[in-house]
Design a protein around this motif. Structure first.
Motif, PDB file in Angstrom:
ATOM      1  N   ALA A 110      41.544  35.664  43.879  1.00  0.00           N
ATOM      2  CA  ALA A 110      40.757  36.103  42.726  1.00  0.00           C
ATOM      3  C   ALA A 110      40.560  34.967  41.731  1.00  0.00           C
ATOM      4  O   ALA A 110      39.468  34.798  41.163  1.00  0.00           O
ATOM      5  CB  ALA A 110      41.451  37.289  42.046  1.00  0.00           C
ATOM      6  N   SER A 111      41.598  34.158  41.521  1.00  0.00           N
ATOM      7  CA  SER A 111      41.511  33.048  40.560  1.00  0.00           C
ATOM      8  C   SER A 111      40.520  31.992  41.011  1.00  0.00           C
ATOM      9  O   SER A 111      39.671  31.530  40.232  1.00  0.00           O
ATOM     10  CB  SER A 111      42.895  32.418  40.362  1.00  0.00           C
ATOM     11  N   PHE A 301      37.001  26.513  50.129  1.00  0.00           N
ATOM     12  CA  PHE A 301      35.959  27.482  50.454  1.00  0.00           C
ATOM     13  C   PHE A 301      36.081  28.822  49.742  1.00  0.00           C
ATOM     14  O   PHE A 301      35.089  29.531  49.624  1.00  0.00           O
ATOM     15  CB  PHE A 301      35.864  27.726  51.968  1.00  0.00           C
ATOM     16  N   ILE A 302      37.246  29.187  49.251  1.00  0.00           N
ATOM     17  CA  ILE A 302      37.353  30.471  48.551  1.00  0.00           C
ATOM     18  C   ILE A 302      36.526  30.435  47.267  1.00  0.00           C
ATOM     19  O   ILE A 302      35.787  31.377  46.953  1.00  0.00           O
ATOM     20  CB  ILE A 302      38.818  30.812  48.236  1.00  0.00           C
ATOM     21  N   VAL A 322      31.399  39.300  38.028  1.00  0.00           N
ATOM     22  CA  VAL A 322      32.778  38.820  37.869  1.00  0.00           C
ATOM     23  C   VAL A 322      33.767  39.649  38.692  1.00  0.00           C
ATOM     24  O   VAL A 322      34.537  39.085  39.486  1.00  0.00           O
ATOM     25  CB  VAL A 322      33.166  38.789  36.375  1.00  0.00           C
ATOM     26  N   PRO A 323      33.801  40.982  38.555  1.00  0.00           N
ATOM     27  CA  PRO A 323      34.746  41.742  39.401  1.00  0.00           C
ATOM     28  C   PRO A 323      34.441  41.625  40.881  1.00  0.00           C
ATOM     29  O   PRO A 323      35.364  41.604  41.708  1.00  0.00           O
ATOM     30  CB  PRO A 323      34.601  43.184  38.907  1.00  0.00           C
ATOM     31  N   ALA A 324      33.151  41.525  41.248  1.00  0.00           N
ATOM     32  CA  ALA A 324      32.812  41.379  42.666  1.00  0.00           C
ATOM     33  C   ALA A 324      33.279  40.036  43.203  1.00  0.00           C
ATOM     34  O   ALA A 324      33.796  39.953  44.330  1.00  0.00           O
ATOM     35  CB  ALA A 324      31.303  41.525  42.854  1.00  0.00           C
ATOM     36  N   ALA A 328      35.971  39.638  46.100  1.00  0.00           N
ATOM     37  CA  ALA A 328      35.599  38.918  47.317  1.00  0.00           C
ATOM     38  C   ALA A 328      36.586  37.788  47.593  1.00  0.00           C
ATOM     39  O   ALA A 328      37.010  37.576  48.744  1.00  0.00           O
ATOM     40  CB  ALA A 328      34.177  38.368  47.193  1.00  0.00           C
ATOM     41  N   GLY A 329      36.961  37.030  46.559  1.00  0.00           N
ATOM     42  CA  GLY A 329      37.927  35.954  46.749  1.00  0.00           C
ATOM     43  C   GLY A 329      39.276  36.468  47.192  1.00  0.00           C
ATOM     44  O   GLY A 329      39.904  35.897  48.104  1.00  0.00           O
ATOM     45  N   ALA A 330      39.753  37.545  46.558  1.00  0.00           N
ATOM     46  CA  ALA A 330      41.028  38.136  46.956  1.00  0.00           C
ATOM     47  C   ALA A 330      40.968  38.650  48.379  1.00  0.00           C
ATOM     48  O   ALA A 330      41.912  38.472  49.164  1.00  0.00           O
ATOM     49  CB  ALA A 330      41.389  39.267  45.995  1.00  0.00           C
ATOM     50  N   MET A 331      39.860  39.276  48.744  1.00  0.00           N
ATOM     51  CA  MET A 331      39.696  39.796  50.103  1.00  0.00           C
ATOM     52  C   MET A 331      39.708  38.657  51.124  1.00  0.00           C
ATOM     53  O   MET A 331      40.402  38.720  52.147  1.00  0.00           O
ATOM     54  CB  MET A 331      38.402  40.587  50.198  1.00  0.00           C
ATOM     55  N   LEU A 332      38.955  37.584  50.860  1.00  0.00           N
ATOM     56  CA  LEU A 332      38.867  36.474  51.814  1.00  0.00           C
ATOM     57  C   LEU A 332      40.210  35.788  52.008  1.00  0.00           C
ATOM     58  O   LEU A 332      40.624  35.515  53.144  1.00  0.00           O
ATOM     59  CB  LEU A 332      37.826  35.465  51.326  1.00  0.00           C
TER      60      LEU A 332
END
Length: 376
Positions: A110-111, A301-302, A322-324, A328-332
């Motif tokens: 997420a960060s 790449f994240i 922003v939340p998406a 997406a980053g947390a998911m990846l």
């Protein structure tokens, strides 16, 4: 007279109050349709964010279930929500080893995605991410310097390395900001100076590797590959604290950041101090990126792919973007963490290798299969 009075009364009733023109029924219908269309789009965007979070949760459970000692998902859930319901060994493995790493993957993903999203926004560049401004390269040099030179400020070796890596990354950001303020804080100057810093710190990293002995060189290579294996609850708390600082700032300035996508001139015409907004946002997101890289190493790449996934799903409105992007980053990264544990049972492949191998074709697929322009 009665008929005339009745007729006049009827005529006066037909006139709008204060002589204003009557409301156009077509305009009312069009406005209602626009509101309904906006609500449908908002619902779809929220659904997209929820779907990303759901995938992230599945990967989170998978990453805590696999390892040298495999657990069922029911055991994992029981160990998380009712630790006393599982045996001591399961509780120790979950809470001391696997959960810190899994939670760190969520927070770092997420960060990095939030940092990349805002860097792309303020620099008006679809390729901007923590690597672009030399943040990751500087952190890699700082960590390598500690390993080779043996510098020590903190008694804990992990936090000592993270401290110097973080300091080097923030030094790179300070150089970019200082030079940009001096030269006018333009996006182009920031990008060009950041690229120069990337090459500088990569050269310094190569120098550290050249001077290192075999053991130190092995530590440098392993650290720069990125890993969640060194995670603990203290490190998780520090990364979470950086998010707690950054997210409220981004949320409070969401409309300004959305307006910035229209261009500096239009944003300034709306009363936005573009120079100040760009610099403060860069400081905040650089804090995120530097803290993440300092604790888990170099993960590519994240910060690039996550924002593009979010942009395709929800567009540029920062209230949804922003939340998406964070989801997406947390998911990846959580999926990459789970995959790194599953490919070779009992061993964890450095997560930086997974994100690069998976991220490159995934990003190319985004570029060549999208049916509409999502940038510019």
């Amino acid at each position: 007279m009665t008929k005339g009075s009745d007729g006049g009364a009827g005529h006066d009733a037909a006139l709008p109050a204060a002589g204003r023109p009557a409301a156009d029924p077509d305009l009312a219908v069009t406005g209602a349709a626009a509101v309904a269309d906006y609500r449908r789009r908002a619902v779809r965007k929220v659904a997209a964010v929820v779907a990303l979070i759901a995938i992230c949760l599945v990967a989170f459970l998978a990453s805590t279930a696999v390892g040298a000692l495999d657990f069922s998902w029911s055991t994992v859930l029981k160990g998380i929500f009712s630790p006393d319901a599982v045996d001591q060994q399961t509780r120790t493995v979950l809470w001391r080893l696997r959960l810190p790493a899994a939670v760190m993957a969520v927070l770092v993903g997420a960060s990095l995605a939030l940092a990349g999203a805002q860097m792309q926004t303020i620099l008006d560049n679809p390729l901007a991410e923590p690597f672009t401004l030399g943040i990751s390269a500087a952190a890699a040099f700082g960590g390598a310097a500690v390993i080779v030179q043996g510098w020590r400020l903190l008694p804990n070796a992990q936090f000592n390395l993270a401290l110097f890596a973080w300091a080097a990354a923030m030094l790179a950001v300070s150089v970019v900001i200082g030079a940009s303020v001096w030269r006018g804080a333009g996006a182009e100057s920031m990008i060009l100076l950041g690229i120069a810093l990337v090459f500088l710190f990569q050269a310094l990293l190569a120098l550290m590797q050249y001077r290192a002995d075999q053991d130190a060189l092995q530590q440098i290579v392993f650290w720069t590959m990125g890993s969640m294996g060194r995670s603990n609850w203290t490190a998780v708390g520090i990364v979470l604290a950086s998010l707690v600082i950054a997210v409220p700032y981004v949320a409070a300035n969401s409309w300004k950041l959305t307006a910035l996508r229209l261009g500096d001139a239009r944003a300034a015409a709306m009363g936005i101090d573009v120079k100040k907004l760009r610099i403060i946002t860069l400081v905040v997101v650089s804090l995120l990126a530097a803290t993440s890289v300092a604790f888990v190493g170099i993960i590519g790449f994240i910060g690039l792919v996550g924002p593009h996934v979010a942009r395709i799903l929800v567009g540029e409105d920062q209230r949804f973007f922003v939340p998406a992007a964070m989801a997406a980053g947390a998911m990846l990264l959580t999926c990459a963490h789970a995959l790194s544990l599953m490919l070779i049972p009992g061993r964890a492949i450095p997560i930086g290798i997974i994100t690069a191998l998976v991220g490159v074709p995934f990003f190319l697929a985004l570029l060549f299969t999208r049916k509409r322009q999502v940038w510019g």
